[in-house]
Design a protein around this motif. Structure first.
Motif, mmCIF file in Angstrom:
data_model
loop_
_atom_site.group_PDB
_atom_site.id
_atom_site.type_symbol
_atom_site.label_atom_id
_atom_site.label_comp_id
_atom_site.label_asym_id
_atom_site.label_seq_id
_atom_site.Cartn_x
_atom_site.Cartn_y
_atom_site.Cartn_z
ATOM 1 N N ALA B 50 0.833 -1.207 0.000
ATOM 2 C CA ALA B 50 0.000 0.000 0.000
ATOM 3 C C ALA B 50 0.867 1.256 0.000
ATOM 4 O O ALA B 50 0.552 2.233 -0.687
ATOM 5 N N LEU B 87 -3.915 7.991 1.006
ATOM 6 C CA LEU B 87 -3.595 6.804 1.800
ATOM 7 C C LEU B 87 -4.158 6.970 3.204
ATOM 8 O O LEU B 87 -3.835 7.929 3.898
ATOM 9 N N VAL B 167 -6.552 4.500 -0.857
ATOM 10 C CA VAL B 167 -5.987 3.252 -0.351
ATOM 11 C C VAL B 167 -6.251 3.219 1.157
ATOM 12 O O VAL B 167 -5.814 4.118 1.882
ATOM 13 N N ASP B 169 -6.081 1.103 4.781
ATOM 14 C CA ASP B 169 -5.522 -0.034 5.514
ATOM 15 C C ASP B 169 -6.470 -0.377 6.663
ATOM 16 O O ASP B 169 -6.512 0.313 7.675
#
Lengths: 270, 289, 278
Positions: B50, B87, B167, B169
């Motif tokens: 990532a 992110l 993205v 997580d």
């Protein structure tokens, strides 16, 4: 940004005579060594100190490479103090005229002496941390200082704080690394700009880090209480410290070292 | 915008005794508009992967391409990637730092050097997208909000940069069931509005529900890749890697072992309901009458 | 009730600054050797209840007794905490020492266990959670599931009657959750350790002897997992989920398929479908 690369508590695991020494004795030995280093007034007096350190290093099985690595971060300070002493100390015998200053023999000798002291000090302390796990070291420190409890010195609390700090340094470093990455992903720039700009760029890193440290501290306090922690009173310890023959031998050796240094000092040699 | 990882290998602390290879020869193209799930154990390399997508980490070997251009090439402005790929780290609420929600969300746009009124507009837009519309919330301290709300603020902070790709997580980690569901719906909605989504997830049920494509990682390599249907058809293989499979897949496997002919293409709950109803109707003696 | 390990009797508690996480008139009995789960969304008061049982908080009304000792009485505080140990949510924030075995020793040191008795107790505790190979490791090198198992060992070494788990799996990945769940179920089964398991994961409550649902500071449902999870509508009203199989069973029933009540697990469902379709 490889903050995780920093190796902490540079303990070198081995089962040597030095590793087996009682941590209290090792701390006292280091103090003795420091005294010897500062007592040594001429280069000959350093010979027994160096011999002692060599003996200790060989016995400890710590690779010489690791000992030297400990001095590396100090190289700038070393060079700086050496040069300052060299140029600015008074002396009578001129050796060499470098234009802006005259180097004198006495200054050169003192500069060498001071640099030597610094190197030996660092090597001695590295040997202690390399052969003693941090947890044992704090244990030893706590017990050495515990007589001071009579005058309300918080020996237990201090050792507990040191040990918790050691436990959380890797966790917080990892966290700092993560926050730094997260802010970088939001366009933060930690690497360019002048000093002021860089200092201000640290705010998005430091605020979350402090918030997290406080949260962790709160959690930890709760967890410690739930595990019946109520200060140093009535506490027993997992590790029992016992003075062995080796410890006695080491202390005798240290006494001999100090005697030798005093003897060499009185010889009035260089 | 399209990001391609081309034979990417990443080694942490190369040359030191702590050297470890987190990614090994990974090639992957993230297609515009898809919802890609990254599956694997902790330590399988998902998070490292990532962080390559927006150039936070540089491959030890191999290239990361944005629309065909190497983002680590000299002269390529990394800010372009950082702006295009948002992110969101695990527990992103831990990165909040400003005095007010609005100022925190504005951090990204401010770093982009946008004019003040543009920043204000983006902050409002981002907060609306994550569903933080209560009056006065912009001026609250983010630290006064609930855990779920804090996470939304953090996501808004990334959305305010108007990325084409998000993205995430493990965006639902640590949330309670209702907040979890709200978070997943939010992501599904962002996807529906046109964002490309890459989501790291441990929950196969979530992957089954939302992903259009899934990539399974093990020991730094991509071991399986395909639509959820293709991946979950090999439920036994996932289980042999010690990974979960959607509970519906486990039901299918058990039923087939018991001799009930449940199709192996079933992996979502609503599909299971339909398939079981069909089976039952077929099985009933008067069903064909 | 001589055999009630934990007894909570009409207990209320509130923080001055945070009324949302208060506990209101809660009663609960956990008999020796049982595994009870408490379900609830964040802010339902479930963590507050855990801290009331361990004596970290004291009730403003009502009475909490652990092994017959009132948490209100200060003289028993340490004995209560020893007999009803607690494992918290964040694996990083509850280990104290830089070495695993020293961390397990921490509780023993606090209650004054003689030094020579410690190694055996530490070794046994680590073995019971499958962490004996990690005795000399530093906690920050362990996975989340391993850290939680070390935390459990730290409690186990003190030889407790009960362990309270306050969302101890919430921050773990599926593998870590499984490790911890397996270890706890084994301790409950094989050593008869009473467990109070606080969670918001439905699937972890499925194997409990009894489930209590908390909402808004009160216990609103209590019963066997089958009883509690069969009422999907009520659970949804408390912002909780039901296990996927219970949800599917519900949908099938609505479409006329006569799935029996109390279907919770995959194998329940498989058996039921096989029965109906063969």
């Amino acid at each position: 940004m490889a903050m995780r690369d920093i190796t902490l508590g540079q303990y070198y695991p081995a089962d040597s005579a030095v590793h087996r020494l009682d941590p209290r004795v090792k701390i006292l030995l280091l103090i003795g060594l420091i005294v010897a280093i500062f007592m040594a007034r001429n280069l000959v007096a350093f010979i027994p100190v160096v011999l002692f350190l060599i003996l200790a290093t060989v016995l400890s099985q710590v690779p010489v490479r690791l000992m030297i690595k400990g001095i590396k971060p100090l190289r700038f300070i070393l060079v700086l103090t050496f040069l300052l002493n060299l140029f600015f100390l008074p002396g009578e015998t001129p050796l060499w005229d470098v234009g802006f200053a005259v180097i004198k023999k006495e200054a050169l000798l003192t500069a060498i002496l001071y640099s030597f002291r610094l190197v030996l000090l660092v090597m001695g302390s590295s040997l202690l941390t390399l052969t003693t796990p941090p947890i044992v070291l704090t244990d030893g420190l706590e017990r050495l200082l515990s007589p001071l409890k009579v005058i309300h010195f918080p020996a237990h609390e201090m050792a507990m704080m040191m040990s918790i700090a050691l436990r959380f340094i890797p966790t917080l470093l990892e966290e700092a690394d993560k926050i730094m990455k997260a802010q970088t992903a939001r366009g933060a720039d930690f690497e360019s700009g002048n000093l002021l700009k860089r200092a201000r760029a640290m705010v998005p890193l430091l605020v979350p880090l402090f918030v997290s440290a406080f949260r962790r501290a709160g959690d930890l306090a709760m967890a410690m209480e739930a595990r019946c922690y109520h200060g140093g009173e009535g506490r027993t310890r997992l590790r029992v410290l016992r003075i062995s023959d080796g410890d006695v031998a080491a202390c005798v050796l240290m006494a001999a070292l100090i005697f030798c240094v005093v003897a060499c000092n009185s010889l009035h040699l260089y | 915008m399209q990001i391609t990882l081309d034979h990417v290998t990443h080694t942490y602390q190369p040359g030191s005794p702590f050297q470890s290879t987190a990614l090994e020869d990974v090639s992957l193209t993230i297609r515009p508009g898809e919802f890609l799930a990254l599956i694997g154990h902790t330590g399988s390399g998902k998070s490292t992967l990532a962080q390559h997508i927006n150039g936070l980490l540089q491959p030890t070997s191999g290239r990361v391409l944005m629309d065909g251009q190497d983002i680590h090439e000299k002269g390529f402005d990394k800010k372009v990637v950082r702006r295009s790929v948002g992110l969101v780290f695990q527990y992103p609420e831990h990165q909040l730092f400003e005095e007010t929600v609005a100022r925190d969300v504005a951090f990204g746009p401010r770093n982009l050097g946008l004019p003040a009124d543009e920043i204000d507009g983006r902050v409002r837009e981002a907060l609306k997208k994550v569903g933080l519309t209560q009056a006065g919330i912009e001026e609250k301290s983010p630290f006064e909000l609930s855990g779920g709300q804090m996470r939304r603020v953090a996501i808004a902070g990334v959305l305010a940069m108007r990325p084409d790709m998000l993205v995430l997580d493990e965006p639902a980690a640590g949330l309670d069931p209702q907040s979890r569901e709200d978070m997943l719906q939010l992501i599904a909605q962002l996807h529906a509005q046109g964002a490309t989504i890459v989501m790291i997830s441990h929950s196969m049920d979530d992957v089954a529900r939302f992903a259009t494509r899934a990539v399974v990682m093990e020991h730094g390599r991509i071991t399986m890749e395909g639509t959820p249907e293709e991946i979950f058809r090999h439920a036994e293989r996932l289980e042999s890697m010690g990974l979960d499979v959607p509970s519906v897949c486990r039901l299918g496997i058990q039923l087939r072992q018991m001799g009930v002919n449940c199709p192996d293409s079933v992996f979502r709950e609503e599909q299971a309901v339909q398939a079981l109803l069909d089976l039952w109707k077929e099985g009933k003696p008067h069903g064909h009458a | 009730m001589a055999d009630a390990i934990i007894q909570v009797d009409h207990v209320s508690f509130s923080y001055e600054e945070d009324a949302a996480t208060a506990v209101r008139d809660v009663s609960l009995t956990v008999p020796r050797g049982e595994f009870h789960a408490i379900l609830g969304q964040n802010g339902s008061g479930k963590s507050t209840l855990a801290k009331l049982i361990n004596g970290l908080y004291l009730p403003t009304e009502g009475k909490v007794t652990v092994c017959g000792m009132d948490t209100q009485g200060e003289k028993d505080t340490w004995e209560i905490r020893r007999r009803a140990g607690m494992v918290f949510q964040n694996p990083d924030n509850q280990l104290v020492a830089t070495v695993v075995e020293d961390d397990v020793a921490f509780g023993l040191e606090n209650i004054g266990v003689p030094s020579q008795d410690m190694p055996a107790r530490i070794e046994k505790a680590l073995r019971d959670v499958g962490m004996e190979a990690f005795a000399g490791r530093a906690p920050h090198t362990l996975s989340g599931g391993q850290k939680q198992r070390v935390a459990i060992a730290g409690v186990l070494a003190m030889e407790p009657d009960a362990i309270i788990f306050d969302e101890s799996t919430a921050m773990l990945d599926p593998r870590g959750r499984r490790e911890v769940m397996d270890a706890v179920q084994r301790l409950n089964r094989e050593q008869g350790i009473t467990v109070l398991w606080i969670t918001h994961f439905m699937e972890e409550a499925v194997a409990a002897d009894r489930v209590h649902v908390m909402h808004d500071g009160q216990i609103v449902m209590s019963g066997t997992p089958r009883e509690v999870f069969s009422d999907a509508e009520r659970l949804a009203a408390y912002r909780l989920d039901v296990p996927p199989m219970a949800r599917i069973a519900q949908a099938l029933r609505q479409k006329g398929m006569p799935i029996a009540d109390g279907v919770l697990t995959v194998s329940d469902m498989a058996k039921e479908v096989a029965r109906l379709c063969k």
